[in-house]
Motif scaffolding. Structure first.
Motif, mmCIF file in Angstrom:
data_model
loop_
_atom_site.group_PDB
_atom_site.id
_atom_site.type_symbol
_atom_site.label_atom_id
_atom_site.label_comp_id
_atom_site.label_asym_id
_atom_site.label_seq_id
_atom_site.Cartn_x
_atom_site.Cartn_y
_atom_site.Cartn_z
ATOM 1 N N LEU A 57 0.810 -1.233 0.192
ATOM 2 C CA LEU A 57 -0.401 0.388 0.188
ATOM 3 C C LEU A 57 0.848 1.477 0.046
ATOM 4 C CD1 LEU A 57 -3.303 -1.333 2.628
ATOM 5 C CD2 LEU A 57 -3.228 -0.994 -0.419
ATOM 6 N N GLY A 58 1.922 0.810 0.627
ATOM 7 C CA GLY A 58 3.168 2.787 -0.095
ATOM 8 C C GLY A 58 2.955 3.794 1.101
ATOM 9 N N GLU A 59 2.734 4.327 0.810
ATOM 10 C CA GLU A 59 2.713 5.758 1.818
ATOM 11 C C GLU A 59 1.831 6.098 2.176
ATOM 12 O OE1 GLU A 59 5.319 9.420 0.551
ATOM 13 O OE2 GLU A 59 6.660 7.595 0.726
ATOM 14 N N ARG A 60 0.630 5.741 2.366
ATOM 15 C CA ARG A 60 -0.656 5.937 2.480
ATOM 16 C C ARG A 60 -1.396 4.921 3.573
ATOM 17 N NH1 ARG A 60 -4.806 3.385 -0.511
ATOM 18 N NH2 ARG A 60 -4.403 2.125 -2.269
ATOM 19 N N CYS A 61 -0.342 4.150 4.420
ATOM 20 C CA CYS A 61 -0.804 2.462 5.191
ATOM 21 C C CYS A 61 0.120 3.376 6.695
ATOM 22 C CB CYS A 61 -0.265 1.401 4.899
ATOM 23 S SG CYS A 61 -0.357 0.050 5.678
ATOM 24 N N THR A 62 -0.731 3.527 7.201
ATOM 25 C CA THR A 62 -0.461 3.067 8.989
ATOM 26 C C THR A 62 -1.124 2.582 9.358
ATOM 27 O OG1 THR A 62 -0.415 5.608 8.574
ATOM 28 C CG2 THR A 62 -0.791 4.847 10.316
ATOM 29 N N ALA A 63 -0.439 2.178 10.557
ATOM 30 C CA ALA A 63 -0.524 0.238 11.561
ATOM 31 C C ALA A 63 -0.818 1.473 13.080
ATOM 32 C CB ALA A 63 0.601 -1.056 11.254
ATOM 33 N N ARG A 64 -1.865 1.044 13.706
ATOM 34 C CA ARG A 64 -1.549 1.475 14.656
ATOM 35 C C ARG A 64 -2.186 0.008 16.183
ATOM 36 N NH1 ARG A 64 -6.935 4.560 15.410
ATOM 37 N NH2 ARG A 64 -7.723 3.038 16.309
ATOM 38 N N VAL A 65 -0.683 0.668 16.934
ATOM 39 C CA VAL A 65 -1.056 -0.750 17.867
ATOM 40 C C VAL A 65 -1.870 0.298 19.037
ATOM 41 C CG1 VAL A 65 -0.254 -2.026 19.196
ATOM 42 C CG2 VAL A 65 0.946 -1.800 17.093
ATOM 43 N N ASP A 66 -3.277 -0.905 19.370
ATOM 44 C CA ASP A 66 -4.314 0.347 19.849
ATOM 45 C C ASP A 66 -4.236 -0.551 21.561
ATOM 46 O OD1 ASP A 66 -5.333 2.010 18.739
ATOM 47 O OD2 ASP A 66 -7.196 -0.055 18.067
ATOM 48 N N ALA A 67 -3.860 -1.926 21.710
ATOM 49 C CA ALA A 67 -3.237 -2.520 22.998
ATOM 50 C C ALA A 67 -2.208 -3.266 22.386
ATOM 51 C CB ALA A 67 -4.736 -3.199 23.146
ATOM 52 N N LEU A 68 -1.932 -4.317 21.597
ATOM 53 C CA LEU A 68 -0.742 -5.383 22.592
ATOM 54 C C LEU A 68 -0.743 -5.760 20.243
ATOM 55 C CD1 LEU A 68 1.040 -7.017 23.111
ATOM 56 C CD2 LEU A 68 -1.128 -8.963 23.634
ATOM 57 N N ALA A 69 0.138 -6.221 19.886
ATOM 58 C CA ALA A 69 0.406 -6.360 18.718
ATOM 59 C C ALA A 69 1.592 -7.480 18.996
ATOM 60 C CB ALA A 69 1.226 -5.751 17.485
ATOM 61 N N ALA A 70 1.167 -8.804 19.871
ATOM 62 C CA ALA A 70 2.091 -9.955 19.924
ATOM 63 C C ALA A 70 2.534 -10.765 18.072
ATOM 64 C CB ALA A 70 1.788 -10.818 21.249
ATOM 65 N N SER A 71 3.665 -11.177 18.587
ATOM 66 C CA SER A 71 4.108 -12.290 17.923
ATOM 67 C C SER A 71 3.944 -12.049 15.865
ATOM 68 C CB SER A 71 3.702 -13.460 18.303
ATOM 69 O OG SER A 71 3.910 -15.049 16.922
ATOM 70 N N ALA A 72 2.921 -12.628 15.181
ATOM 71 C CA ALA A 72 2.599 -12.540 14.506
ATOM 72 C C ALA A 72 1.635 -10.963 14.395
ATOM 73 C CB ALA A 72 1.924 -13.609 13.543
ATOM 74 N N GLY A 73 1.753 -10.827 15.169
ATOM 75 C CA GLY A 73 0.909 -9.648 15.063
ATOM 76 C C GLY A 73 1.878 -8.594 14.981
ATOM 77 N N SER A 74 2.649 -8.625 15.621
ATOM 78 C CA SER A 74 4.338 -7.269 15.468
ATOM 79 C C SER A 74 4.440 -7.533 13.856
ATOM 80 C CB SER A 74 4.870 -7.959 16.671
ATOM 81 O OG SER A 74 5.985 -8.892 16.234
ATOM 82 N N VAL A 75 4.722 -8.633 13.459
ATOM 83 C CA VAL A 75 5.340 -8.868 11.961
ATOM 84 C C VAL A 75 3.956 -9.035 11.495
ATOM 85 C CG1 VAL A 75 5.885 -10.590 10.252
ATOM 86 C CG2 VAL A 75 5.925 -10.713 12.820
ATOM 87 N N ALA A 76 2.636 -8.275 11.329
ATOM 88 C CA ALA A 76 2.137 -7.627 10.086
ATOM 89 C C ALA A 76 2.079 -6.632 10.004
ATOM 90 C CB ALA A 76 0.402 -8.100 10.671
ATOM 91 N N ALA A 77 2.281 -6.307 11.627
ATOM 92 C CA ALA A 77 2.097 -4.216 11.895
ATOM 93 C C ALA A 77 3.143 -3.718 11.697
ATOM 94 C CB ALA A 77 2.538 -3.974 13.007
#
Length: 396
Positions: free
Chosen positions: A110-130
């Motif tokens: 998606l390039g520069e128009r994509c932002t990830a926001r961790v609201d509480a927890l991004a663990a393991s595969a979640g941190s890789v995705a974010a």
């Protein structure tokens, strides 16, 4: 470095799922554990604002028990106009690593128009995705957890060597995902943090380069996943575990009228406990190769259903082994077939392969008993041979 597609293909050949997921889907408290809100999702008759962001909420596990990469990508394609900003909010315990890598790559495209926001927890595969997003924001009270990949497996020594090599290769994919987000991070330090299962605060993640901005903390109502998965980690923060304990407290009991006896509460089994029961039960039954197939069944809700499924799987495998087709056992168990249905299918396969009808009935009583041949006399044999040599040929 081995490519992502090659890694996933190799994992499929070995029958592996690299994960940290629980055996049942999380029960969302507000029904919004996975949601995509497009710019077009406005009140009827209203007009969408130009440049309005597409909001995606990944609140739950990543993989077959939660949101899959394919589901995420297809849903996003359905609402993405190619120009609107995309905001992906994470509150996840993790899940299937390859699904997380696929989401990572989808966000990266998606390039520069994509932002990830961790609201509480991004663990393991979640941190890789974010970390696939161009920009990553974390709430001041949120956390990012990184650790080594793990899986379960069965087989001989060669199988386990292949599994170990596979885990080493997937670790390299994890490191590459984090270093794409934080190219300046020290490689040795990053690997140390991964190996030690590190729970990074928003500030710590920013210092490493994994987070671009720490924003004001938000109140999160949806669940990150089953608490059993969180307790499997070695260094889960006590405050996070305590919040789970508070969430698991039953509501205040309602006192029934005097003429009604109080209802006996039915204890709900813990997901991690059911997985342990599956693993132990399969080992005791000699069907450890069917652990993963049984664990992926959505019908296992309590200990009784687990025990019944293991007994059924054992009977199915014994039938397949008897038919010399043990490789079919996993597919039959996955399909939830009963032993009688499996018996019929195996009979059809054997008959179709030219084995014909299988008869194991005893002989009828009126059939003559088989006779035992008598041994020939050596002297008589030699006499017959001598006579044959001296006999004159008959005239034609």
């Amino acid at each position: 470095m081995i490519s992502f597609s090659s890694l996933k293909a190799l994992a499929g050949q070995l029958g592996l799922v690299i994960l940290n997921k629980t055996p049942a889907p999380p029960a969302p408290q507000d029904g919004t554990w996975y949601q995509i809100k497009a710019a077009a999702d406005v009140a009827e008759g209203a007009e969408a604002e130009a440049g309005q962001a597409i909001e995606v909420y990944i609140y739950g596990e990543i993989g077959a028990w939660g949101v899959t990469a394919n589901q995420f990508i297809q849903d996003l394609k359905a609402v993405d106009d190619g120009t609107s900003p995309v905001l992906v909010a994470f509150n996840t315990i993790g899940g299937d690593l390859f699904e997380g890598l696929a989401i990572h790559n989808a966000l990266s495209r998606l390039g520069e128009r994509c932002t990830a926001r961790v609201d509480a927890l991004a663990a393991s595969a979640g941190s890789v995705a974010a970390c696939g997003a161009h920009r990553l924001e974390m709430a001041s009270n949120a956390m990012l957890m990184i650790h080594n990949p793990w899986t379960w497996a069965s087989g001989d020594a060669d199988d386990f060597r292949k599994v170990a090599d596979m885990l080493d290769q997937t670790l390299e994919a994890i490191v590459a995902s984090y270093k794409r987000k934080a190219p300046e991070v020290d490689d040795a330090e990053l690997r140390r943090l991964i190996n030690e299962e590190t729970w990074l605060t928003a500030t710590e993640a920013k210092n490493l380069g994994l987070c671009d901005e720490v924003i004001e903390g938000v109140t999160v109502k949806a669940m990150v996943g089953d608490g059993g998965a969180l307790r499997r980690y070695h260094k889960a923060p006590l405050a996070l575990l305590a919040s789970l304990e508070e969430a698991e407290q039953p509501p205040a009991a309602v006192v029934p009228p005097a003429d009604e006896p109080p209802a006996t509460p039915v204890p709900q089994p813990n997901a991690a406990a059911l997985v342990s029961r599956i693993i132990k039960g399969c080992a005791d039954a000699g069907i450890s190769n069917l652990v993963e197939v049984l664990s992926m069944s959505g019908d296992l809700k309590d200990e009784a259903s687990v025990d019944a499924a293991i007994a059924r799987a054992k009977a199915v495998r014994e039938l397949c082994v008897s038919a010399r087709l043990p490789e079919l056992a996993a597919d039959y168990v996955k399909a939830g077939l009963e032993p009688e249905a499996v018996r019929a299918r195996l009979f059809d396969k054997l008959a179709g392969n030219g084995f014909g009808e299988i008869i194991n009935t005893p002989p009828l009583d009126d059939q003559p008993a088989p006779t035992t041949p008598k041994a020939a006399s050596p002297a008589k044999v030699y006499a017959n041979r001598k006579q044959a040599r001296t006999a004159k040929p008959k005239a034609s």
